[in-house]
Design a protein around this motif. Structure first.
Motif, PDB file in Angstrom:
ATOM      1  N   LYS A 153      53.199 -24.596 -15.253  1.00 37.81           N
ATOM      2  CA  LYS A 153      53.951 -24.309 -14.024  1.00 37.81           C
ATOM      3  C   LYS A 153      54.786 -23.035 -14.186  1.00 37.81           C
ATOM      4  N   LEU A 192      54.150 -20.708 -16.359  1.00 36.64           N
ATOM      5  CA  LEU A 192      53.220 -19.661 -16.792  1.00 36.64           C
ATOM      6  C   LEU A 192      53.164 -19.335 -18.279  1.00 36.64           C
ATOM      7  N   ASP A 201      45.453 -30.707 -13.672  1.00 34.57           N
ATOM      8  CA  ASP A 201      46.649 -30.386 -12.897  1.00 34.57           C
ATOM      9  C   ASP A 201      47.777 -29.810 -13.741  1.00 34.57           C
ATOM     10  N   GLN A 228      48.858 -26.991 -13.822  1.00 31.82           N
ATOM     11  CA  GLN A 228      49.675 -25.999 -13.110  1.00 31.82           C
ATOM     12  C   GLN A 228      50.867 -26.640 -12.422  1.00 31.82           C
ATOM     13  N   SER A 229      50.907 -27.995 -12.402  1.00 27.75           N
ATOM     14  CA  SER A 229      52.032 -28.659 -11.744  1.00 27.75           C
ATOM     15  C   SER A 229      53.114 -29.106 -12.718  1.00 27.75           C
ATOM     16  N   TYR A 230      52.894 -28.905 -14.008  1.00 28.43           N
ATOM     17  CA  TYR A 230      53.862 -29.431 -14.977  1.00 28.43           C
ATOM     18  C   TYR A 230      54.582 -28.320 -15.728  1.00 28.43           C
ATOM     19  N   GLN A 263      47.084 -18.191 -15.905  1.00 28.68           N
ATOM     20  CA  GLN A 263      47.155 -19.518 -15.294  1.00 28.68           C
ATOM     21  C   GLN A 263      45.986 -19.708 -14.314  1.00 28.68           C
ATOM     22  N   PHE A 269      40.842 -21.777 -12.325  1.00 30.18           N
ATOM     23  CA  PHE A 269      39.582 -21.324 -11.725  1.00 30.18           C
ATOM     24  C   PHE A 269      38.929 -20.288 -12.639  1.00 30.18           C
ATOM     25  N   PRO A 311      50.781 -35.089  -8.849  1.00 30.98           N
ATOM     26  CA  PRO A 311      49.351 -35.395  -8.820  1.00 30.98           C
ATOM     27  C   PRO A 311      48.985 -36.810  -9.262  1.00 30.98           C
ATOM     28  N   ARG A 312      49.732 -37.392 -10.199  1.00 37.78           N
ATOM     29  CA  ARG A 312      49.329 -38.728 -10.646  1.00 37.78           C
ATOM     30  C   ARG A 312      50.316 -39.808 -10.227  1.00 37.78           C
ATOM     31  N   GLU A 313      51.601 -39.530 -10.464  1.00 38.18           N
ATOM     32  CA  GLU A 313      52.602 -40.563 -10.241  1.00 38.18           C
ATOM     33  C   GLU A 313      53.148 -40.544  -8.815  1.00 38.18           C
ATOM     34  N   ASN A 347      46.337 -32.820  -5.324  1.00 37.65           N
ATOM     35  CA  ASN A 347      47.443 -32.134  -5.967  1.00 37.65           C
ATOM     36  C   ASN A 347      47.894 -31.018  -5.020  1.00 37.65           C
ATOM     37  N   LEU A 405      50.648 -29.337  -4.406  1.00 42.99           N
ATOM     38  CA  LEU A 405      51.352 -28.144  -4.857  1.00 42.99           C
ATOM     39  C   LEU A 405      50.580 -27.387  -5.933  1.00 42.99           C
ATOM     40  N   GLY A 406      49.526 -27.988  -6.478  1.00 42.62           N
ATOM     41  CA  GLY A 406      48.772 -27.315  -7.524  1.00 42.62           C
ATOM     42  C   GLY A 406      47.559 -26.577  -6.970  1.00 42.62           C
ATOM     43  N   ASP A 407      47.271 -26.787  -5.696  1.00 40.11           N
ATOM     44  CA  ASP A 407      46.098 -26.168  -5.104  1.00 40.11           C
ATOM     45  C   ASP A 407      46.543 -24.994  -4.228  1.00 40.11           C
ATOM     46  N   MET A 427      60.129 -25.917  -5.779  1.00 38.19           N
ATOM     47  CA  MET A 427      58.901 -26.716  -5.763  1.00 38.19           C
ATOM     48  C   MET A 427      57.750 -26.083  -6.527  1.00 38.19           C
ATOM     49  N   THR A 428      57.556 -24.774  -6.415  1.00 38.81           N
ATOM     50  CA  THR A 428      56.401 -24.187  -7.091  1.00 38.81           C
ATOM     51  C   THR A 428      56.740 -22.934  -7.878  1.00 38.81           C
ATOM     52  N   PRO A 469      51.002 -22.010  -7.372  1.00 40.76           N
ATOM     53  CA  PRO A 469      50.156 -21.583  -8.491  1.00 40.76           C
ATOM     54  C   PRO A 469      49.599 -20.173  -8.255  1.00 40.76           C
TER      55      PRO A 469
END
Lengths: 418, 308
Positions: free
Chosen positions: A187, A189, A243, A245-247, A393, A398, B142-144, B160, B162-164, B247-248, B252
């Motif tokens: 997340k 980077l 996923d 990129q979300s952590y 990232q 991708f 994404p999971r929880e 997901n 926020l990850g897409d 949030m992001t 990404p």
């Protein structure tokens, strides 16, 4: 090792009075204002201890310590160095200090290295050198490498890999057991930068990696593509957690703690939270990133530093403090497991009896012939690092976008280094 | 008519006394004008000036002419992405206005405990944007995350948001709509208090009800509230910085940046300090905002003229 460590701790425990010789030579007075970014609990205690000990050694000197949040300091340092600067500040080595050096905000302390005030720092001196002069002192550094779940490896009958083929074979077994090979949280980077550093240093060697960092090689070079091709082998296998990129990197630790992922390419600072989460030293272990091509291994070992702002008022005391911080005994003490839990920068210091520190020290002293890099975001210029890490990232999510990413990075390179 | 010389005491009065009526308004304006100039007008000029330079904030500025703008407008994909995200924000954020209106109409009744319901609906506007961002990013995990738990009940696969890169911006806008709708709701609730009951009664006698009542009788009376709701929503959309940051962080891979966030990244973030380029982004954002501000000022001026 253990005895050296105990002896030096004992020496320190006797009191700072008995320690460095330079204390007696001259009386320091006035104020010494230090701004430190060591804001996490353990480093904070170390920094406060350093200030207190130094103050006790120099009764006439009033040591004034301000500790600011580590993340906030990355942007605050500019204001701090501008008007009414303190006498000592924390920062990072290599390219990260270049803007302040070229703006004339850091004091040139080359003379301290030359006149023998700073001994035992030869191996780390390079990271503090810009234009052939030295601009600060290191106080700690730490190794990067693969931290893995020893118990999962034992359960699956795996051993620490030394080549990329073994790494991939191991990973396949781990995947077949329903786990992921590597956890990572991209997340913010920079963690992707660590993977790129290692893939590139192992594929093309340390010198090539540094050429790339200095902007001397095109990002669209076939050798860079080879690095990404190797990396892609792991991505296509599904080696990394989904996923990511979300952590954040801390959130990604959970995958390793829960046993859903077997390993983590990280700096040694990951060990403390893993231990706190209840993993014992039998469950975690460390190995050096395996060989890919037959090139001398380069390693990431980011170095944190102290500098004297050029506008400091009490430079004499500041220099004495820098000397104090880098002296062998102090280095042994502050980098021990009770302190920072990292590696001392002074060659005459003892390394704490800790399985990870010992392995890291061994690796960096005997098995990093390629050279020691700082880290992607410290070796590359700031703008290149931020564009680059974003591309890395994207590649991890991708991989098919690689051509587009490399062209973008190449555009950025041509603009940034001109 | 004979010429009467001014009484002697009038001639001896000071300059200020003689011009009191003309001067006093300006004296009262001076503090405001001074602060507005120092904190708004002059910085705007400085931003324009800096945007023609290359500057790291520490050393000397280098004059580069319009190079920053050329790169920004013709050769920067980050800028294009940020610009279109701003447009998405502006358009979708307006959903808060009808949303707020319908909640307000729904809550505009006398039932036991209605004050409690009203305050519950208003609650998201009271808590900080940062908290809203955190709550929604957990909701989207994404999971929880709760969202995926709900989707799983209906057999829909995990997403997901926020990850897409194709959905992340919409996810953040949805989070922003939550407090913004509450804000519009409060504006309309106050507006509904001012609706003339006699007009409603007259309309009812004429047989108006339901949608026609709302459209032809209630809404015209709510025009001032609608205008304010529109203004605050547009401003809110252009200030959408904190939610993105929490949030992001623009990711990404930069797909959720907006101009204000991009400006911050270029000029003030950890890897930033390209002040000239950041200032150029700020100038572009300024012109976009100026368009709306001119429109707001113009419509207020028109209303005042009409009222006279």
């Amino acid at each position: 090792m253990q005895s050296i460590f105990k002896a030096s701790v004992a020496a320190l425990a006797l009191g700072a009075v008995a320690a460095p010789a330079f204390a007696e030579s001259h009386t320091l007075s006035g104020d010494l204002r230090i701004i430190s970014d060591m804001s996490n609990p353990a480093p904070r205690a170390v920094m406060e201890g350093l200030a207190a000990d130094f103050g006790a050694m120099h009764p006439e000197l009033n040591v004034e310590l301000t500790i600011v949040d580590r993340e906030a300091w990355k942007t605050q340092i500019r204001n701090a160095l501008g008007a009414n600067p303190p006498d000592v500040v924390n920062w990072y080595a290599a390219n990260r200090m270049a803007p302040y050096v070229s703006a004339g905000l850091f004091e040139d302390i080359t003379d301290m290295y030359e006149n023998g005030d700073l001994t035992g720092l030869d191996s780390v001196k390079g990271a503090l050198t810009i234009d052939g002069r030295q601009w600060g002192v290191p106080y700690t550094y730490y190794q990067w490498g693969v931290y893995y779940r020893e118990d999962i490896f034992n359960e699956l009958g795996l051993t620490e890999p030394t080549t990329f083929d073994e790494e991939i074979a191991n990973c396949q077994v781990i995947l077949d057991s329903g786990r992921k090979c590597y956890t990572i949280g991209t997340k913010f980077l920079w963690t992707a930068g660590g993977w790129f550093d290692y893939m590139n240093m192992r594929t093309n060697g340390f010198d090539f990696h540094m050429q790339l960092a200095r902007g001397e090689v095109e990002w669209t070079d076939p050798r860079v593509r080879e690095t990404f091709a190797n990396w892609r082998k792991l991505i296509d296998m599904g080696a990394f957690i989904d996923d990511h990129q979300s952590y954040s990197w801390q959130e990604a630790l959970n995958f390793m703690i829960d046993g859903e992922a077997a390993a983590y390419l990280m700096g040694n600072f990951a060990v403390a939270p893993l231990r706190e989460a209840g993993l014992s030293d039998d469950q975690i272990d460390f190995y050096q990133f395996p060989m890919i091509a037959d090139v001398p291994q380069g390693e990431d070992a980011p170095t944190d530093t102290f500098h004297i702002p050029s506008g400091a008022e009490n430079k004499e005391a500041a220099r004495a403090f820098l000397q104090f911080v880098t002296s062998p005994d102090v280095q042994t003490e502050i980098n021990s497991g009770d302190g920072l839990g990292q590696l001392p920068v002074n060659a005459n210091s003892g390394v704490d009896a800790d399985e990870f520190l010992e392995q890291g020290f061994e690796m960096l002293t005997t098995n990093a012939e390629g050279g020691v890099a700082q880290f992607f975001d410290r070796d590359f210029p700031a703008e290149m690092a931020s564009v680059g890490m974003e591309g890395l990232q994207e590649f991890m999510v991708f991989p098919d976008n690689l051509d587009d990413i490399l062209e973008r990075l190449e555009d950025a390179r041509q603009r940034i280094y001109e | 008519m004979t010429y009467v010389s001014p009484p002697p005491e009038a001639r001896s009065r000071g300059w200020y006394k003689r011009n009191e009526i003309a001067v006093t308004p300006f004296l009262f304006l001076i503090p405001a004008v001074l602060f507005f100039a120092i904190y708004v007008i002059i910085p705007i000029g400085q931003s324009f000036w800096i945007s023609f330079h290359e500057w790291d904030g520490l050393g000397d500025k280098t004059w580069v002419g319009t190079a920053n703008y050329e790169r920004l407008l013709f050769d920067d994909r980050k800028f294009t992405t940020s610009f279109w995200n701003n447009i998405k924000w502006l358009v979708l954020y307006l959903l808060a206005i009808p949303g707020g209106l319908f909640i307000a109409l729904f809550l505009n009744q006398t039932v036991t405990g209605i004050r409690l319901y009203k305050s519950l609906f208003f609650f998201p506007f009271v808590i900080s944007q940062v908290v809203v961002g955190l709550v929604f990013s957990w909701f989207y995990l994404p999971r929880e995350g709760l969202l995926n738990a709900i989707l799983a009940v209906f057999g829909a696969g995990p997403v997901n948001i926020l990850g897409d890169p194709s959905t992340a911006t919409y996810g953040i806008i949805a989070a922003g709509l939550w407090p913004q709708t509450a804000y519009c709701m409060i504006l309309y609730l106050t507006g509904l208090n001012a609706v003339d009951p006699e007009q409603v009664e007259a309309a009812r006698l004429d047989g108006a009800k339901g949608w026609r009542m709302l459209w032809y009788v209630i809404l015209p009376q709510l025009r001032p509230a609608t205008f304010i709701a529109f203004v605050v929503t547009i401003i809110g959309a252009l200030r959408s910085f904190d939610l993105i940051s929490v949030m992001t962080n623009g990711g990404p891979f930069g797909s959720t940046r907006v101009l204000s966030f991009y400006m911050f990244e270029e000029s003030l973030s950890e890897f930033g300090f390209r002040m000239g380029y950041g200032a150029a982004i700020a100038v572009v954002l300024f012109f976009i905002m100026l368009g709306f501000i001119v429109y707001f000022l113009w419509s207020m001026w028109r209303d005042e003229k009409g009222a006279r």
